[in-house]
Design a protein around this motif. Sequence first.
Motif, PDB file in Angstrom:
ATOM      1  N   TYR A  16     -13.299   6.924  -7.227  1.00  0.00           N
ATOM      2  CA  TYR A  16     -12.861   6.203  -6.020  1.00  0.00           C
ATOM      3  C   TYR A  16     -13.988   5.310  -5.498  1.00  0.00           C
ATOM      4  CZ  TYR A  16      -8.819   9.347  -5.755  1.00  0.00           C
ATOM      5  OH  TYR A  16      -7.658  10.034  -6.015  1.00  0.00           O
ATOM      6  N   ASP A  17     -15.198   5.849  -5.539  1.00  0.00           N
ATOM      7  CA  ASP A  17     -16.335   5.050  -5.063  1.00  0.00           C
ATOM      8  C   ASP A  17     -16.704   3.945  -6.058  1.00  0.00           C
ATOM      9  OD1 ASP A  17     -16.426   6.723  -2.824  1.00  0.00           O
ATOM     10  OD2 ASP A  17     -17.852   8.099  -3.761  1.00  0.00           O
ATOM     11  N   ASN A  18     -16.276   4.115  -7.282  1.00  0.00           N
ATOM     12  CA  ASN A  18     -16.496   3.091  -8.310  1.00  0.00           C
ATOM     13  C   ASN A  18     -15.493   1.942  -8.193  1.00  0.00           C
ATOM     14  OD1 ASN A  18     -17.705   2.040 -10.724  1.00  0.00           O
ATOM     15  ND2 ASN A  18     -15.991   2.830 -11.932  1.00  0.00           N
ATOM     16  N   PHE A  19     -14.473   2.137  -7.375  1.00  0.00           N
ATOM     17  CA  PHE A  19     -13.425   1.109  -7.262  1.00  0.00           C
ATOM     18  C   PHE A  19     -13.986  -0.222  -6.765  1.00  0.00           C
ATOM     19  CE2 PHE A  19     -10.172  -1.074  -4.647  1.00  0.00           C
ATOM     20  CZ  PHE A  19      -9.370  -1.499  -5.698  1.00  0.00           C
ATOM     21  N   ILE A  20     -15.023  -0.177  -5.953  1.00  0.00           N
ATOM     22  CA  ILE A  20     -15.630  -1.419  -5.455  1.00  0.00           C
ATOM     23  C   ILE A  20     -15.982  -2.355  -6.624  1.00  0.00           C
ATOM     24  CG2 ILE A  20     -17.965  -0.382  -5.346  1.00  0.00           C
ATOM     25  CD1 ILE A  20     -18.486  -2.163  -2.870  1.00  0.00           C
ATOM     26  N   GLU A  74     -12.735   4.186   1.451  1.00  0.00           N
ATOM     27  CA  GLU A  74     -13.213   3.123   0.558  1.00  0.00           C
ATOM     28  C   GLU A  74     -13.163   1.757   1.255  1.00  0.00           C
ATOM     29  OE1 GLU A  74     -14.911   4.003  -1.934  1.00  0.00           O
ATOM     30  OE2 GLU A  74     -14.233   6.082  -1.914  1.00  0.00           O
ATOM     31  N   THR A  75     -12.225   1.587   2.181  1.00  0.00           N
ATOM     32  CA  THR A  75     -12.189   0.340   2.967  1.00  0.00           C
ATOM     33  C   THR A  75     -13.492   0.183   3.747  1.00  0.00           C
ATOM     34  OG1 THR A  75      -9.789   0.302   3.158  1.00  0.00           O
ATOM     35  CG2 THR A  75     -11.024  -0.794   4.918  1.00  0.00           C
ATOM     36  N   LEU A  76     -13.951   1.266   4.332  1.00  0.00           N
ATOM     37  CA  LEU A  76     -15.214   1.208   5.093  1.00  0.00           C
ATOM     38  C   LEU A  76     -16.384   0.961   4.149  1.00  0.00           C
ATOM     39  CD1 LEU A  76     -14.626   4.093   7.673  1.00  0.00           C
ATOM     40  CD2 LEU A  76     -14.558   1.627   8.108  1.00  0.00           C
ATOM     41  N   TYR A  77     -16.439   1.696   3.061  1.00  0.00           N
ATOM     42  CA  TYR A  77     -17.547   1.552   2.108  1.00  0.00           C
ATOM     43  C   TYR A  77     -17.585   0.127   1.532  1.00  0.00           C
ATOM     44  CZ  TYR A  77     -20.175   2.140  -2.247  1.00  0.00           C
ATOM     45  OH  TYR A  77     -21.052   1.982  -3.290  1.00  0.00           O
ATOM     46  N   ILE A  78     -16.408  -0.376   1.151  1.00  0.00           N
ATOM     47  CA  ILE A  78     -16.353  -1.710   0.532  1.00  0.00           C
ATOM     48  C   ILE A  78     -16.678  -2.798   1.559  1.00  0.00           C
ATOM     49  CG2 ILE A  78     -14.810  -3.416  -0.550  1.00  0.00           C
ATOM     50  CD1 ILE A  78     -13.371  -0.943  -1.879  1.00  0.00           C
ATOM     51  N   SER A  79     -16.112  -2.682   2.747  1.00  0.00           N
ATOM     52  CA  SER A  79     -16.332  -3.757   3.734  1.00  0.00           C
ATOM     53  C   SER A  79     -17.763  -3.769   4.255  1.00  0.00           C
ATOM     54  CB  SER A  79     -15.324  -3.653   4.889  1.00  0.00           C
ATOM     55  OG  SER A  79     -15.455  -2.422   5.565  1.00  0.00           O
ATOM     56  N   VAL A  80     -18.373  -2.600   4.363  1.00  0.00           N
ATOM     57  CA  VAL A  80     -19.763  -2.586   4.849  1.00  0.00           C
ATOM     58  C   VAL A  80     -20.724  -3.029   3.733  1.00  0.00           C
ATOM     59  CG1 VAL A  80     -20.517  -0.186   4.356  1.00  0.00           C
ATOM     60  CG2 VAL A  80     -21.292  -1.337   6.451  1.00  0.00           C
ATOM     61  N   LEU A 124     -17.223 -10.750   1.481  1.00  0.00           N
ATOM     62  CA  LEU A 124     -15.928 -10.951   0.807  1.00  0.00           C
ATOM     63  C   LEU A 124     -14.719 -10.743   1.707  1.00  0.00           C
ATOM     64  CD1 LEU A 124     -16.599  -9.154  -2.616  1.00  0.00           C
ATOM     65  CD2 LEU A 124     -16.756 -11.601  -2.091  1.00  0.00           C
ATOM     66  N   PHE A 125     -14.913 -10.022   2.813  1.00  0.00           N
ATOM     67  CA  PHE A 125     -13.769  -9.660   3.666  1.00  0.00           C
ATOM     68  C   PHE A 125     -14.103  -9.912   5.130  1.00  0.00           C
ATOM     69  CE2 PHE A 125     -14.044  -6.895  -0.017  1.00  0.00           C
ATOM     70  CZ  PHE A 125     -12.782  -7.018  -0.577  1.00  0.00           C
ATOM     71  N   SER A 126     -13.283 -10.718   5.795  1.00  0.00           N
ATOM     72  CA  SER A 126     -13.487 -10.912   7.238  1.00  0.00           C
ATOM     73  C   SER A 126     -12.725  -9.884   8.064  1.00  0.00           C
ATOM     74  CB  SER A 126     -13.021 -12.313   7.666  1.00  0.00           C
ATOM     75  OG  SER A 126     -13.944 -13.280   7.237  1.00  0.00           O
ATOM     76  N   PHE A 127     -11.762  -9.205   7.440  1.00  0.00           N
ATOM     77  CA  PHE A 127     -10.879  -8.297   8.175  1.00  0.00           C
ATOM     78  C   PHE A 127     -10.772  -6.958   7.435  1.00  0.00           C
ATOM     79  CE2 PHE A 127      -9.147 -12.679   8.062  1.00  0.00           C
ATOM     80  CZ  PHE A 127      -9.361 -13.065   9.377  1.00  0.00           C
ATOM     81  N   ALA A 128     -11.001  -5.855   8.156  1.00  0.00           N
ATOM     82  CA  ALA A 128     -10.910  -4.539   7.518  1.00  0.00           C
ATOM     83  C   ALA A 128     -10.266  -3.542   8.475  1.00  0.00           C
ATOM     84  CB  ALA A 128     -12.299  -4.052   7.105  1.00  0.00           C
ATOM     85  N   CYS A 129      -9.458  -2.657   7.924  1.00  0.00           N
ATOM     86  CA  CYS A 129      -8.777  -1.654   8.749  1.00  0.00           C
ATOM     87  C   CYS A 129      -8.744  -0.311   8.020  1.00  0.00           C
ATOM     88  CB  CYS A 129      -7.354  -2.116   9.057  1.00  0.00           C
ATOM     89  SG  CYS A 129      -6.373  -0.924   9.971  1.00  0.00           S
ATOM     90  N   ALA A 130      -9.423   0.654   8.589  1.00  0.00           N
ATOM     91  CA  ALA A 130      -9.471   2.000   8.006  1.00  0.00           C
ATOM     92  C   ALA A 130      -8.563   2.916   8.810  1.00  0.00           C
ATOM     93  CB  ALA A 130     -10.904   2.521   8.009  1.00  0.00           C
ATOM     94  N   ILE A 131      -7.480   3.354   8.184  1.00  0.00           N
ATOM     95  CA  ILE A 131      -6.515   4.232   8.848  1.00  0.00           C
ATOM     96  C   ILE A 131      -6.797   5.668   8.407  1.00  0.00           C
ATOM     97  CG2 ILE A 131      -4.057   4.745   9.185  1.00  0.00           C
ATOM     98  CD1 ILE A 131      -3.528   1.815   8.137  1.00  0.00           C
ATOM     99  N   ALA A 132      -7.104   6.529   9.359  1.00  0.00           N
ATOM    100  CA  ALA A 132      -7.417   7.925   9.069  1.00  0.00           C
ATOM    101  C   ALA A 132      -8.424   8.066   7.915  1.00  0.00           C
ATOM    102  CB  ALA A 132      -6.144   8.712   8.759  1.00  0.00           C
ATOM    103  N   PRO A 133      -9.549   7.358   8.013  1.00  0.00           N
ATOM    104  CA  PRO A 133     -10.502   7.377   6.896  1.00  0.00           C
ATOM    105  C   PRO A 133     -11.050   8.784   6.597  1.00  0.00           C
ATOM    106  CG  PRO A 133     -11.494   6.357   8.844  1.00  0.00           C
ATOM    107  CD  PRO A 133     -10.029   6.522   9.141  1.00  0.00           C
ATOM    108  N   ALA A 134     -11.078   9.111   5.334  1.00  0.00           N
ATOM    109  CA  ALA A 134     -11.539  10.427   4.883  1.00  0.00           C
ATOM    110  C   ALA A 134     -13.057  10.527   4.995  1.00  0.00           C
ATOM    111  CB  ALA A 134     -11.106  10.637   3.431  1.00  0.00           C
ATOM    112  N   PRO A 135     -13.564  11.756   5.041  1.00  0.00           N
ATOM    113  CA  PRO A 135     -15.018  11.941   5.080  1.00  0.00           C
ATOM    114  C   PRO A 135     -15.681  11.444   3.801  1.00  0.00           C
ATOM    115  CG  PRO A 135     -13.887  14.058   4.825  1.00  0.00           C
ATOM    116  CD  PRO A 135     -12.836  13.024   5.113  1.00  0.00           C
ATOM    117  N   GLY A 136     -16.985  11.184   3.899  1.00  0.00           N
ATOM    118  CA  GLY A 136     -17.747  10.862   2.705  1.00  0.00           C
ATOM    119  C   GLY A 136     -18.317   9.467   2.650  1.00  0.00           C
ATOM    120  N   VAL A 137     -17.999   8.627   3.649  1.00  0.00           N
ATOM    121  CA  VAL A 137     -18.705   7.332   3.684  1.00  0.00           C
ATOM    122  C   VAL A 137     -20.189   7.640   3.863  1.00  0.00           C
ATOM    123  CG1 VAL A 137     -19.023   5.144   4.914  1.00  0.00           C
ATOM    124  CG2 VAL A 137     -16.720   6.110   4.687  1.00  0.00           C
TER     125      VAL A 137
END
Length: 301
Positions: free
Chosen positions: A145-149, A184-190, A195-208
């Motif tokens: 999952y973290d490799n998805f970036i 992953e939205t948080l990890y990728i956007s940070v 690459l992304f001006s807009f990001a939305c993390a809904i109920a983000p899971a632990p581990g960032v």
Amino acid sequence: MSENTENKELNVEETVEDNSTIESTGEIVEKCPISASEKKSGVAYGEYGHDTYFSKTCNMERAYSFLLPANYDENKKYPVMYLLHGIFGDENSFPSDSNNKIKEIFGNLSSEGRTREWIVIMPNMFAKDKPEQAPGFSAEGVWPYDNFINDLVNDLMPTVEERYSVLTGRDNTAIAGFSMGGRETLYISVSRPDLFSFACAIAPAPGVVPGKDNFMVHEGTISEEAFVYPKEGDENELKLLIVCAGDHDSVVGKFPLSYHTILEGNGSKHIWFEVPGADHDNTAIKSGIYNFLIQIEECSK
Ligand code: FER
């Protein structure tokens, strides 16, 4: 996890009779209004599709789903939103669950001019590079999952830009995700605010960032100090970052709130809200997506 049991029994596509318009003042509305999420007669909705691409990152053929806007026209160019599923999900997770109302929310808002027309790309976020890797609550089980970036940036985004008539650049590219997809939205956007001006993390899971819950110890994809977004005036400042979650999420608990607290503490501008009455479910997803679309237009005025 990505199953949304609460709404499963209502797997019907309703058409509301009154065709009421969406009343929005531009403020956050914690619950997605019915007028935004129900199928209406007279509104043209996009269609889901499915395709594959070769990923050099994963060294294998991989799949994604897409939602093209109604009346998709090759002569126009569209912004792209990447929408990431939860743990144990795949590219079919969003399209196969009609209760998340994704298609309806995009179509209704767009028909009323409350959102631009988006191409939505729903990848398989488990970017394994060996066939035997399987998802699970362990370092090995979450690594893909973290490799998805890498797959996203180097393989999927170029594929999308080649296959569809898209507007490119960060102001035309958004990323959103639910739970593991929120993490992953948080990890990728940070990591790639260029690459992304807009990001939305809904109920983000632990581990960032490092942490521990009932499922596992999380090493963290980045340190807490590194979980900070470009500041005002920086060319890579996000135009919009939303973190939200159900007010009684029984799966990720207070981890979404903890991300909000960290971001608040380090001066990373964002919107935080809780969805009343929502668990780890479609009520949270609908609200997150609805508010994300509305706020993208608000912050682009
Ligand atoms: C965890 C708790 C929740 C975790 C993942 C999740 C990898 C994801 C839940 C979901 O996607 O629904 O500790 O660790």
